[in-house]
Design a protein around this motif. Structure first.
Motif, mmCIF file in Angstrom:
data_model
loop_
_atom_site.group_PDB
_atom_site.id
_atom_site.type_symbol
_atom_site.label_atom_id
_atom_site.label_comp_id
_atom_site.label_asym_id
_atom_site.label_seq_id
_atom_site.Cartn_x
_atom_site.Cartn_y
_atom_site.Cartn_z
ATOM 1 N N ILE A 108 0.638 -1.135 -0.075
ATOM 2 C CA ILE A 108 -0.004 0.034 -0.013
ATOM 3 C C ILE A 108 0.911 1.481 0.035
ATOM 4 O O ILE A 108 1.897 1.067 0.505
ATOM 5 C CB ILE A 108 -1.052 0.021 1.158
ATOM 6 C CG1 ILE A 108 -0.416 -0.035 2.541
ATOM 7 C CG2 ILE A 108 -2.001 -1.085 1.091
ATOM 8 C CD1 ILE A 108 -0.960 0.082 3.756
ATOM 9 N N GLY A 109 0.339 2.438 -0.536
ATOM 10 C CA GLY A 109 0.814 3.665 -0.417
ATOM 11 C C GLY A 109 0.718 4.341 0.807
ATOM 12 O O GLY A 109 0.203 3.808 1.752
ATOM 13 N N ASP A 110 1.213 5.491 0.828
ATOM 14 C CA ASP A 110 1.031 6.316 1.949
ATOM 15 C C ASP A 110 -0.210 6.695 2.516
ATOM 16 O O ASP A 110 -0.822 6.997 3.319
ATOM 17 C CB ASP A 110 2.104 7.653 1.965
ATOM 18 C CG ASP A 110 3.487 7.545 1.650
ATOM 19 O OD1 ASP A 110 3.873 6.463 2.141
ATOM 20 O OD2 ASP A 110 4.130 8.428 1.317
ATOM 21 N N ASP A 111 -1.385 6.542 1.188
ATOM 22 C CA ASP A 111 -2.532 7.100 1.522
ATOM 23 C C ASP A 111 -3.375 5.961 1.980
ATOM 24 O O ASP A 111 -4.827 5.883 2.112
ATOM 25 C CB ASP A 111 -3.460 7.693 0.092
ATOM 26 C CG ASP A 111 -3.213 6.609 -0.878
ATOM 27 O OD1 ASP A 111 -2.529 5.714 -0.926
ATOM 28 O OD2 ASP A 111 -3.582 7.219 -2.195
ATOM 29 N N PRO A 114 -4.018 0.806 -2.503
ATOM 30 C CA PRO A 114 -2.841 0.085 -3.230
ATOM 31 C C PRO A 114 -1.950 0.808 -3.792
ATOM 32 O O PRO A 114 -2.094 1.935 -4.169
ATOM 33 C CB PRO A 114 -3.748 -0.756 -4.352
ATOM 34 C CG PRO A 114 -4.933 -0.798 -3.405
ATOM 35 C CD PRO A 114 -5.379 0.318 -2.791
ATOM 36 N N ALA A 115 -0.754 0.380 -3.737
ATOM 37 C CA ALA A 115 0.465 1.301 -4.170
ATOM 38 C C ALA A 115 0.631 1.491 -5.668
ATOM 39 O O ALA A 115 -0.061 0.795 -6.279
ATOM 40 C CB ALA A 115 1.764 0.659 -3.653
ATOM 41 N N GLU A 116 0.873 2.754 -6.014
ATOM 42 C CA GLU A 116 0.987 3.265 -7.350
ATOM 43 C C GLU A 116 2.032 2.350 -8.302
ATOM 44 O O GLU A 116 3.109 1.879 -7.706
ATOM 45 C CB GLU A 116 1.635 4.697 -7.373
ATOM 46 C CG GLU A 116 1.758 5.441 -8.675
ATOM 47 C CD GLU A 116 2.309 6.624 -8.500
ATOM 48 O OE1 GLU A 116 1.975 7.415 -9.586
ATOM 49 O OE2 GLU A 116 3.051 6.873 -7.440
ATOM 50 N N ALA A 160 6.496 1.790 -2.887
ATOM 51 C CA ALA A 160 5.850 1.997 -1.615
ATOM 52 C C ALA A 160 7.237 2.552 -0.567
ATOM 53 O O ALA A 160 8.236 2.241 -0.998
ATOM 54 C CB ALA A 160 5.622 0.797 -0.697
ATOM 55 N N HIS A 161 7.046 3.421 0.350
ATOM 56 C CA HIS A 161 8.082 3.863 1.038
ATOM 57 C C HIS A 161 8.403 2.917 2.282
ATOM 58 O O HIS A 161 7.587 2.646 2.844
ATOM 59 C CB HIS A 161 7.594 5.490 1.667
ATOM 60 C CG HIS A 161 7.831 6.552 0.513
ATOM 61 N ND1 HIS A 161 6.809 6.673 -0.371
ATOM 62 C CD2 HIS A 161 8.758 7.434 0.344
ATOM 63 C CE1 HIS A 161 7.193 7.731 -1.325
ATOM 64 N NE2 HIS A 161 8.152 7.962 -0.871
ATOM 65 N N ARG A 162 9.731 2.749 2.230
ATOM 66 C CA ARG A 162 10.115 2.215 3.504
ATOM 67 C C ARG A 162 11.446 2.713 4.002
ATOM 68 O O ARG A 162 12.351 3.153 3.132
ATOM 69 C CB ARG A 162 10.739 0.624 2.981
ATOM 70 C CG ARG A 162 9.487 -0.383 2.450
ATOM 71 C CD ARG A 162 8.471 -0.629 3.331
ATOM 72 N NE ARG A 162 7.616 -1.728 3.007
ATOM 73 C CZ ARG A 162 6.481 -1.454 2.627
ATOM 74 N NH1 ARG A 162 6.299 -0.223 2.379
ATOM 75 N NH2 ARG A 162 5.538 -2.221 2.162
#
Length: 222
Positions: A108-111, A114-116, A160-162
């Motif tokens: 998933i993305g920050d929102d 589902p991730a971009e 996704a940000h990690r």
């Protein structure tokens, strides 16, 4: 049995629909589109038809891909964090009202959605430095782990940000179904194979971010 009746997929490819698990939204359910599998099978020449439909069943191929030697070895060495650094955690298959589904972590993305996909990002943001670095880390991970993939396509990778930076996750296209296990077990061969996938990946990114005056099929021959 997981009931998916009345639910809409959050993403769809030609061969599969992707649903959020109704009881655990942190999981993704990949369900085959049997009508398209049948149409794809009927278009094939008879020698390929003789090999059966299992070879074009993406769920079966994905199950096999997660049993590839490189992944088994890393898990046996208790290096699972390295395996899942750029892959969604995989949980096997379950029964649903739409047939068997493969279950994996939903990236998933920050929102919280589902991730971009990398394809979408390149189209709207371009190949900026942050994503160039993410691509490099992903490619280095492939070389380090020896995990085999099909051709790396931007719509099969999500962002996704990690740890405060964007990372790529391969959500489709794992495995090399045409490669015998005995050949895949040879480190030098495996590294050459992965190197070719990486070079082709960079060609595809250049095409995605270019003027597209030529088709992808033509440009990749350069």
């Amino acid at each position: 049995m997981i009931d998916l009746s009345g639910r809409e997929p959050f993403a769809s490819g030609y061969n599969r629909h992707c649903y959020r698990h109704p009881d655990d939204p942190a999981l993704c359910l990949k369900v085959l589109r049997p009508e398209n599998i049948e149409a794809r099978f009927q278009r094939q020449a008879w020698p390929k038809k003789a090999l059966g439909k299992a070879r074009i069943n993406d769920n079966l191929q994905e199950l096999k891909a997660h049993r590839q030697q490189a992944i088994r070895k890393l898990l046996a060495e208790q290096r699972s964090s390295l395996v899942w650094a750029h892959l969604p955690r995989f949980h096997g298959a379950v029964d649903t009202s739409l047939g068997l589904a493969n279950v994996s972590e939903l990236i998933i993305g920050d929102d919280g959605m589902p991730a971009e996909t990398l394809e979408h990002y390149l189209k709207h943001q371009g190949f900026d430095q942050a994503i160039q670095d993410a691509v490099e880390r992903f490619c280095n991970w492939l070389l380090e782990t020896g995990i085999l993939t099909r051709n790396l396509l931007p719509h099969n990778l999500v962002i996704a940000h990690r740890n405060g930076q964007p990372e790529l996750f391969l959500v489709d296209g794992l495995g090399a179904p045409a490669i015998p296990d005995t050949l895949a077990a040879i480190p030098a061969w495996r590294r050459r194979y992965i190197g070719r996938r990486i070079r082709r990946f960079h060609l595809r990114i250049n095409w995605e971010t270019g003027d597209r005056h030529e088709s992808w099929e033509s440009s990749q021959k350069l």
